[in-house]
Design an enzyme around this catalytic site. Structure first.
Site, short mmCIF file in Angstrom:
data_model
loop_
_atom_site.label_atom_id
_atom_site.label_comp_id
_atom_site.label_asym_id
_atom_site.label_seq_id
_atom_site.Cartn_x
_atom_site.Cartn_y
_atom_site.Cartn_z
CB ILE A 1 -0.92 0.22 0.54
CG1 ILE A 1 -1.71 -1.56 1.43
CG2 ILE A 1 -1.38 1.70 0.90
CD1 ILE A 1 -2.83 -1.20 0.00
CG ASN B 1 -2.11 -6.73 7.33
OD1 ASN B 1 -3.24 -7.54 6.52
ND2 ASN B 1 -1.06 -7.31 7.56
CG HIS C 1 0.84 -11.03 10.08
ND1 HIS C 1 1.77 -10.85 8.48
CD2 HIS C 1 2.31 -12.29 10.47
CE1 HIS C 1 2.27 -12.35 8.47
NE2 HIS C 1 2.79 -12.36 9.88
C1 GRF Z 1 -5.20 -15.33 5.70
O1 GRF Z 1 -3.96 -16.32 6.09
C2 GRF Z 1 -4.39 -13.82 6.06
O2 GRF Z 1 -3.57 -13.94 7.71
C3 GRF Z 1 -2.86 -13.38 5.53
O3 GRF Z 1 -3.75 -14.43 4.42
C4 GRF Z 1 -4.73 -15.06 3.96
C5 GRF Z 1 -5.69 -14.94 3.68
O4 GRF Z 1 -6.32 -15.76 3.56
N1 GRF Z 1 -3.27 -12.02 5.46
P1 GRF Z 1 -7.75 -15.78 3.06
O5 GRF Z 1 -7.90 -15.41 1.09
O6 GRF Z 1 -8.82 -14.71 3.69
O7 GRF Z 1 -9.02 -17.59 2.63
#
Ligand code: GRF
Length: 223
Positions: free
Chosen positions: A92, A106, A108
């Site tokens: 971003i 976000n 993570h």
């Molecule tokens: C998740 O594990 C999230 O924490 C990370 O990317 C993944 C996305 O999964 N940032 P989804 O597309 O929501 O299934």
């Protein structure tokens, strides 16, 4: 708050976290949260298909030079009271981060500040956790700042790393709690239970969240 909170979700993948927001908040009559728009980093991804299934407007960030002004414009409108990066893999731009300070979060799939930063996404995160021998991982939700996976932490949810885990089994266990934690945090933001202070700290209006989180944790079984 009396009006509904309009959320823009940014996604690069299959969109299971987006689905959790749709199921638990967007479709719920108890919640005044609506997913107003989903932005994909490229066409054809699962997250955009999920949005279309629920008639949620979608967009794709253009590649190249047009991308930054397009994103800045998309995130400055009425659909972006809150911006959720749910598996968004593109950087971003700093100007956009600054313009969205305090309303961009976000998720993570590890316990920050460990196992985060540039290049730490998807399977790589879980590979690194398993290889490290740590016995605890989890999910983190934080405000976005100019550095990858660095902004003020809002909420975390731990899961055990088991002796027999590989990156896939660990990812599934973490994802199951992501799907609970993310809607809870978005609902809490809608209810103005926390905010980012001028000094960059998360300030809670009521000390309710940790207790609530552990209650939910007791109910969750991995997928
Ligand atoms: C998740 O594990 C999230 O924490 C990370 O990317 C993944 C996305 O999964 N940032 P989804 O597309 O929501 O299934």
């Amino acid at each position: 708050m009396s009006e509904s909170l309009r959320v823009t979700v940014l996604a690069s993948g299959s969109g299971t976290n987006l689905q959790a927001l749709i199921d638990r908040l967007h479709l719920s009559s108890d919640s005044r949260v609506s997913i107003a728009r989903v932005i994909g980093s490229r066409p054809g991804i699962g997250a955009l298909e999920r949005a279309a299934r629920f008639d949620i407007p979608t967009g794709v960030q253009p590649s190249g030079e047009a991308g930054q002004p397009w994103l800045a414009e998309a995130l400055s409108g009425p659909d972006a009271d809150l911006i959720v990066l749910a598996g968004w893999l593109k950087l971003i731009p700093e100007a956009v981060v600054r313009a969205c300070r305090g309303r961009m979060i976000n998720i993570h799939p590890a316990l920050l500040p460990s196992f985060g930063g540039s290049g730490m996404y998807g399977r790589r995160v879980h590979e690194a956790v398993v290889a490290s021998g740590t016995r605890v991982s989890g999910a983190t939700i934080h405000f976005v700042d100019e550095i990858y996976d660095h902004g003020a932490i809002i909420a975390q949810w731990p899961v055990p790393v088991l002796e027999e885990d590989d990156p896939e089994t660990l990812a599934a266990r973490v994802l199951a709690v992501e799907h609970r934690l993310l809607p809870a945090v978005v609902q809490a933001f809608a209810d103005e239970k926390f905010a980012l202070s001028e000094s960059g700290r998360v300030v809670w209006a009521h000390p309710w969240f940790p207790a609530d989180m552990f209650t939910m944790q007791a109910q969750v079984k991995p997928d």
